[in-house]
Design an enzyme around this catalytic site. Structure first.
Site, mmCIF file in Angstrom:
data_model
loop_
_atom_site.group_PDB
_atom_site.id
_atom_site.type_symbol
_atom_site.label_atom_id
_atom_site.label_comp_id
_atom_site.label_asym_id
_atom_site.label_seq_id
_atom_site.Cartn_x
_atom_site.Cartn_y
_atom_site.Cartn_z
ATOM 1 N N VAL A 46 0.812 -1.217 0.000
ATOM 2 C CA VAL A 46 0.000 0.000 0.000
ATOM 3 C C VAL A 46 0.847 1.269 0.000
ATOM 4 O O VAL A 46 0.368 2.334 -0.397
ATOM 5 C CB VAL A 46 -0.992 0.017 1.186
ATOM 6 C CG1 VAL A 46 -1.982 -1.120 1.075
ATOM 7 C CG2 VAL A 46 -0.273 0.020 2.528
ATOM 8 N N ASN A 72 -6.473 -1.481 6.561
ATOM 9 C CA ASN A 72 -5.950 -2.067 7.788
ATOM 10 C C ASN A 72 -4.432 -2.184 7.812
ATOM 11 O O ASN A 72 -3.848 -2.345 8.884
ATOM 12 C CB ASN A 72 -6.585 -3.455 7.993
ATOM 13 C CG ASN A 72 -5.995 -4.189 9.165
ATOM 14 O OD1 ASN A 72 -6.292 -3.875 10.312
ATOM 15 N ND2 ASN A 72 -5.139 -5.166 8.897
ATOM 16 N N SER A 125 -5.697 4.346 15.814
ATOM 17 C CA SER A 125 -5.184 3.726 17.037
ATOM 18 C C SER A 125 -5.514 4.652 18.195
ATOM 19 O O SER A 125 -5.636 5.876 18.013
ATOM 20 C CB SER A 125 -3.667 3.523 16.948
ATOM 21 O OG SER A 125 -3.112 3.254 18.221
ATOM 22 N N TYR A 138 4.347 6.455 14.909
ATOM 23 C CA TYR A 138 3.108 5.709 14.715
ATOM 24 C C TYR A 138 1.908 6.559 15.125
ATOM 25 O O TYR A 138 0.897 6.617 14.422
ATOM 26 C CB TYR A 138 3.172 4.425 15.531
ATOM 27 C CG TYR A 138 2.009 3.487 15.353
ATOM 28 C CD1 TYR A 138 1.889 2.703 14.214
ATOM 29 C CD2 TYR A 138 1.044 3.353 16.351
ATOM 30 C CE1 TYR A 138 0.829 1.823 14.055
ATOM 31 C CE2 TYR A 138 -0.021 2.465 16.200
ATOM 32 C CZ TYR A 138 -0.120 1.712 15.055
ATOM 33 O OH TYR A 138 -1.173 0.836 14.908
ATOM 34 N N ALA A 139 2.022 7.236 16.265
ATOM 35 C CA ALA A 139 0.935 8.094 16.735
ATOM 36 C C ALA A 139 0.671 9.226 15.751
ATOM 37 O O ALA A 139 -0.489 9.570 15.470
ATOM 38 C CB ALA A 139 1.276 8.658 18.116
ATOM 39 N N ALA A 140 1.744 9.817 15.207
ATOM 40 C CA ALA A 140 1.586 10.902 14.239
ATOM 41 C C ALA A 140 0.887 10.408 12.976
ATOM 42 O O ALA A 140 0.007 11.080 12.424
ATOM 43 C CB ALA A 140 2.951 11.496 13.893
ATOM 44 N N LYS A 142 -1.170 7.845 12.704
ATOM 45 C CA LYS A 142 -2.571 7.534 12.978
ATOM 46 C C LYS A 142 -3.397 8.799 13.218
ATOM 47 O O LYS A 142 -4.594 8.836 12.871
ATOM 48 C CB LYS A 142 -2.667 6.591 14.175
ATOM 49 C CG LYS A 142 -2.086 5.208 13.909
ATOM 50 C CD LYS A 142 -2.729 4.537 12.700
ATOM 51 C CE LYS A 142 -2.293 3.091 12.551
ATOM 52 N NZ LYS A 142 -2.902 2.447 11.358
ATOM 53 N N ILE A 171 -4.396 -4.844 21.203
ATOM 54 C CA ILE A 171 -4.990 -6.050 20.636
ATOM 55 C C ILE A 171 -3.916 -7.147 20.555
ATOM 56 O O ILE A 171 -2.752 -6.862 20.267
ATOM 57 C CB ILE A 171 -5.576 -5.779 19.242
ATOM 58 C CG1 ILE A 171 -6.494 -4.538 19.270
ATOM 59 C CG2 ILE A 171 -6.330 -6.998 18.735
ATOM 60 C CD1 ILE A 171 -7.685 -4.640 20.177
#
Length: 230
Positions: A46, A72, A125, A138-140, A142, A171
């Site tokens: 992707v 996803n 997230s 990762y936070a940025a 999302k 998860i």
């Protein structure tokens, strides 16, 4: 006949974890499910524009339509410290999580607009709104996914397309398997449900948001976190 009989569903990152569970619930509901995964028999990356475009052309040539897109695919790894993060880690995380979402929607939303119907479900997230130092990139990424979700909901809503997102908490997936046990215990202790989530629990929310039951849900970010963010 299942609820999604006659529907074509594309699931990115469908080879494991939440994606694999999502493939299973849509298949059980009668959908024709197309899996986009870098490790698949017809791999789609992707983060690569040309790979996504080839995948989109193949799906539309074979099935003539895409009714649901589940974004996803994602990665989360490496040292994401303010001074330590490398270009490679930064680009990989944004490439899969943020750019990948842009690439798939850009490739598949025009066919939905032409048919004036469609469902797009992105994966955010809990870290998008409650970031922690170890996962800054990762936070940025999302947080960007959530902004895109709200903007696209306004843009595509008049064309009969809903755009929503799920925001999973902790998860039990292969991507999270390598985390230190003390970290996992600390997160579970803060979660009112008292456990980690299961991939199929997120998959069921994907299914709902893609269904006619959620036809008036648009621009929502739905937490699936056992109450972690309360």
């Amino acid at each position: 006949m299942g609820e999604f009989s006659g529907k074509v569903v594309v699931v990115s990152g469908g080879g494991q974890g939440i994606g694999l569970a999502t493939v299973a619930v849509f298949a059980e509901a009668g959908a024709t499910v197309v899996v986009w995964d870098r490790a698949g028999t017809s791999p789609v990356d992707v983060g690569d524009v040309e790979s996504v475009q080839r995948g989109a052309e193949a799906v539309l040539a074979r099935h003539g339509q895409v009714d649901v897109l589940i974004n996803n695919a994602g990665v989360n790894f490496g040292d994401q410290g303010a001074a330590a993060i490398s270009d490679a880690v930064w680009e990989a995380i944004l490439g899969a999580n943020l750019k990948g979402t842009v690439n798939t929607v850009r490739a598949l939303s025009p066919s939905m607009v032409r048919r004036r119907q469609g469902r797009i479900v992105n994966t955010s997230s809990v870290l998008a709104r409650f970031p922690v130092p170890a996962f800054a990139a990762y936070a940025a990424a999302k947080a960007g996914v959530e902004a895109l979700t709200r903007a696209w909901a306004q843009e595509l809503g008049p064309h009969g397309i809903t755009v929503n997102a799920v925001a999973p908490g902790y998860i039990d997936t292969p991507m999270n398997a390598g985390h230190p046990q003390e970290m996992i215990r600390a997160i579970v202790a803060r979660t009112p449900a008292g456990r980690r989530g299961r991939p199929e629990e997120v998959a069921q929310v994907h299914l709902f948001l893609a269904s006619e039951r959620a036809a008036f849900v648009n621009g929502a970010i739905v937490p699936v976190d056992g109450g972690l963010t309360l």
